[in-house]
Design an enzyme around this catalytic site. Structure first.
Site, mmCIF file in Angstrom:
data_model
loop_
_atom_site.group_PDB
_atom_site.id
_atom_site.type_symbol
_atom_site.label_atom_id
_atom_site.label_comp_id
_atom_site.label_asym_id
_atom_site.label_seq_id
_atom_site.Cartn_x
_atom_site.Cartn_y
_atom_site.Cartn_z
ATOM 1 N N ASP A 108 0.865 -1.182 0.000
ATOM 2 C CA ASP A 108 0.000 0.000 0.000
ATOM 3 C C ASP A 108 0.902 1.234 0.000
ATOM 4 O O ASP A 108 2.129 1.115 -0.123
ATOM 5 C CB ASP A 108 -0.958 -0.014 1.207
ATOM 6 C CG ASP A 108 -2.312 0.594 0.852
ATOM 7 O OD1 ASP A 108 -2.328 1.761 0.413
ATOM 8 O OD2 ASP A 108 -3.343 -0.088 1.000
ATOM 9 N N HIS B 224 -2.984 3.164 -4.625
ATOM 10 C CA HIS B 224 -2.350 2.727 -3.371
ATOM 11 C C HIS B 224 -0.953 2.171 -3.659
ATOM 12 O O HIS B 224 -0.565 1.126 -3.132
ATOM 13 C CB HIS B 224 -3.210 1.675 -2.669
ATOM 14 C CG HIS B 224 -4.429 2.250 -2.010
ATOM 15 N ND1 HIS B 224 -4.369 3.126 -0.946
ATOM 16 C CD2 HIS B 224 -5.760 2.088 -2.259
ATOM 17 C CE1 HIS B 224 -5.601 3.471 -0.568
ATOM 18 N NE2 HIS B 224 -6.455 2.859 -1.356
ATOM 19 N N ASP C 81 -9.016 -0.715 -5.779
ATOM 20 C CA ASP C 81 -9.869 0.271 -5.100
ATOM 21 C C ASP C 81 -9.211 1.652 -5.094
ATOM 22 O O ASP C 81 -7.994 1.770 -5.203
ATOM 23 C CB ASP C 81 -10.132 -0.164 -3.652
ATOM 24 C CG ASP C 81 -8.862 -0.288 -2.838
ATOM 25 O OD1 ASP C 81 -7.872 -0.811 -3.385
ATOM 26 O OD2 ASP C 81 -8.830 0.147 -1.678
ATOM 27 N N GLU C 82 -10.047 2.654 -4.948
ATOM 28 C CA GLU C 82 -9.615 4.019 -4.625
ATOM 29 C C GLU C 82 -8.427 4.472 -5.477
ATOM 30 O O GLU C 82 -7.404 4.915 -4.941
ATOM 31 C CB GLU C 82 -9.251 4.112 -3.136
ATOM 32 C CG GLU C 82 -10.430 3.807 -2.232
ATOM 33 C CD GLU C 82 -10.077 3.863 -0.749
ATOM 34 O OE1 GLU C 82 -10.888 4.370 0.026
ATOM 35 O OE2 GLU C 82 -8.983 3.380 -0.354
#
Ligand code: ACM
Length: 634
Positions: free
Chosen positions: A193, A264, A342-343
């Site tokens: 991450d 990330h 994600d994100e």
């Protein structure tokens, strides 16, 4: 008299602490069926342990190690019992007729027969361990019973983020042990991450020489005002990864590795800036944390959040990721490889001439389709190695990769949409559903710093992972359920345990047990206390429940007679009425609290639970109200 009272009380607690008095024999997750009989199997040191299949040797050892700890005697292991010998029999004959991972337990006065193979036998042994009552006079008396059991969902998962905070191999193994005891069969290891890359990749050593360290960590809650300025680092070597994977496999747990892309990715970009759209730009500074600015070059992030600097979809990046996945796939036998998804902010892709030209060339209409292209490229590669991808539900945006399994985390809609498109789905929603175990467990100010959101274990327990919106055909795509533990605010292994327990028990039950067998009262008042009492004897932390019987914030009346029950056998409840915070010096609850409140008045009852090992619950506050005008009664 006082002495007599305490003896009576202890006897009461002792009986209460007995799995035998519960209709489900104390087992979590509750089995498909438990039929108790009237007889008794007496477990003492004359009983033999029959294990005639080498494949069952590990389960036999596990059971015998438990009996040795719990009963103070080990059983003699034999290939067959003598005619007059009482026995615990691990049996795989006929097990092929049982559902996958299923088992049966038959307890007669003569034998306990556990039938199952592989995971099924292992789970049967876990259930026998759980139903074992305390020893009395060197023997353990177990009720006769017939237990039949198998899982509702084939994927039962727990996640652990080791990027925001890093946890050593010894703890990862302890975590895996906890999962195995509760029939959870997938460990989702979030390895990379923005705040740290945690797995050795031999072809790219800078991922760990640079990407596994950050030069500070935000203090307190985001956005905060400062970092601690201390180097924070850690990663798993490939040998350690192999050790964890083997440890998990021996407990019938598959390890799903997650390598985050395309967002990330700050830690990877800090190590190899050419993976960014803008290799020469300084690390993005979160607008909410201007104090963290003025850092030069690419840096592993020191604050939490979502960052604009994501992987550039260049051939160089794809080659890099393919090489990374080559090593990951060699380490993890998992059918599923998690690619995140994600994100991923699209800002840098919008600003990048390269990305805009690529979109034109590929005829992609927006950056969501560019993300879909990115995921599909990786999927094709991972499929070519015989594996399948899992991604968070954002991978639906811009078009799902053909074979992807979706983890629905932003509520349940992503899961529903994916199942409607005939894609496998794992439900892992936070929000009002309660499977984000980084959320707080109560509204008390005593809860440790956390990301926010309220997720008591009752919330996870109430959740049914099967969306009502799906028809029977679509429901087949819902392969399971998982809870996530993001660790921005979880710095220690003790806090991991505090956040996970007892919520993981609720997860286990919704993942394994038939809906018709769910019973929150039986779970919270009968079975859960037994499991917490056992945890209390080990060096394991957990969230201590508040007293049973106190679930209302305001109770209206005049003559109050309040009966409380300790949530963990052997724990004590202390209380005050003078608005002070209760401690072990406050009044000890020994009998129902009788109190009269005058008309127009109120009294505030505050309680705390302290377990045998000294763990405390949060303080509860209950208003006993007799028409006091200041009290909001909703
Ligand atoms: C997530 O919680 N960002 C998957």
């Amino acid at each position: 008299m006082k002495k007599l009272l305490s003896i009576v009380l202890l006897a009461f607690l002792y009986v209460n602490a007995d799995a035998q008095s519960d209709s489900n024999m104390g087992i979590i997750p509750v089995p498909v069926s438990v039929k108790k009989g009237n007889g008794t199997f007496k477990l003492d040191k004359t009983v033999v342990l029959v294990s005639n299949d080498q494949k069952n040797a590990k389960s036999a050892d596990l059971l015998n190690a438990f009996i040795t700890r719990h009963g103070g005697f080990a059983l003699r292991t034999v290939k067959a019992a003598g005619a007059n010998e009482r026995a615990i029999i691990l049996n795989s004959e006929g097990a092929e007729k049982l559902p996958a991972e299923g088992y049966t337990i038959a307890i007669t006065p003569k034998n306990i027969t556990i039938t199952g193979k592989d995971a099924g036998l292992f789970y049967g042994v876990q259930s026998v361990i759980q139903l074992m009552p305390e020893k009395r006079n060197n023997e353990i008396l177990i009720s006769t019973a017939e237990i039949n059991d198998y899982p509702r969902f084939k994927y039962r998962g727990m996640h652990l983020d080791v990027s925001r905070h890093f946890f050593p191999v010894a703890f990862v193994k302890k975590y895996i042990d906890l999962l195995a005891q509760y029939k959870i069969n997938n460990f989702h290891w979030h390895l990379t991450d923005d705040q740290g890359w945690r797995i050795e990749i031999k072809k790219y050593p800078k991922l760990t020489t640079i990407g596994a360290s950050r030069n500070g960590t935000i203090i307190g809650h985001h956005p905060g005002v400062n970092t601690d300025g201390e180097e924070y680092k850690g990663f798993y070597t490939q040998n350690e990864v192999k050790e964890v994977v083997a440890y998990a496999a021996a407990r019938f747990i598959n390890v799903v590795p997650e390598i985050e892309l395309p967002g990330h990715a700050s830690a990877a970009i800090a190590a190899y800036p050419e993976l960014s759209c803008f290799p020469d730009r300084d690390t993005f500074v979160d607008a909410k944390t201007p104090w963290s600015g003025s850092r030069k070059g690419k840096q592993v992030q020191q604050t939490w959040g979502v960052f604009d600097d994501v992987f550039v979809p260049s051939e160089n990046t794809f080659k890099f990721l393919e090489n990374v996945f080559d090593e990951v796939i060699a380490l993890f036998p998992s059918k599923y490889i998690h690619v995140g998804g994600d994100e991923c902010p699209k800002e840098y892709w919008k600003q990048s001439e390269f990305c805009q030209n690529l979109m034109k060339k590929l005829n992609l209409k927006d950056e969501h389709e560019l993300q879909s292209y990115f995921i599909q490229r990786m999927e094709k590669y991972i499929n070519s190695k015989g594996r399948r991808i899992i991604g968070w539900d954002e991978i639906l945006e811009g078009g799902l990769a053909p074979d992807a399994t979706v983890m629905s985390w932003r509520g349940t809609q992503g899961g529903i949409a994916a199942a409607q498109q005939n894609h496998d789905v794992i439900m892992t929603p936070g929000g009002p559903v309660g499977l984000y175990f980084d959320h707080k467990q109560s509204n008390s100010a005593d809860e440790p710093t956390n990301i926010g959101g309220l997720a008591p274990y009752s919330l996870a327990y109430a959740y049914d992972p099967m969306p009502k919106e799906l028809n029977a055909d679509q429901q087949k795509y819902v392969i399971g359920v998982q809870a996530n533990l993001w660790t921005e605010y979880i710095q220690s292994t003790e806090k991991v345990e505090y956040m996970v327990l007892p919520r993981m028990y609720a997860l286990a039950e919704i993942a394994w047990s038939p809906v018709a067998r769910k019973d929150f009262k039986n779970f919270s008042e009968e079975r859960l206390p037994l499991h917490l009492a056992r945890l209390d004897q080990t060096n394991t932390n957990y969230w201590v429940p508040t007293p049973l019987g106190l679930d209302q914030k305001v109770i209206n009346g005049e003559d109050f007679n309040i009966t409380l029950k300790e949530p963990v056998p052997g724990s004590k409840i202390y209380y005050t009425f003078d608005l002070t915070r209760p401690s072990e010096l406050a009044e000890l609850y020994t009998k129902p609290i009788k109190i009269k409140v005058a008309k127009g008045q109120k009294q505030v009852l505050k309680t705390i639970v302290v377990t045998k090992s000294g763990k405390s619950s949060v303080v509860t506050e209950t208003i006993l109200n007799n028409g006091n005008p200041d009290v909001k009664t909703k």
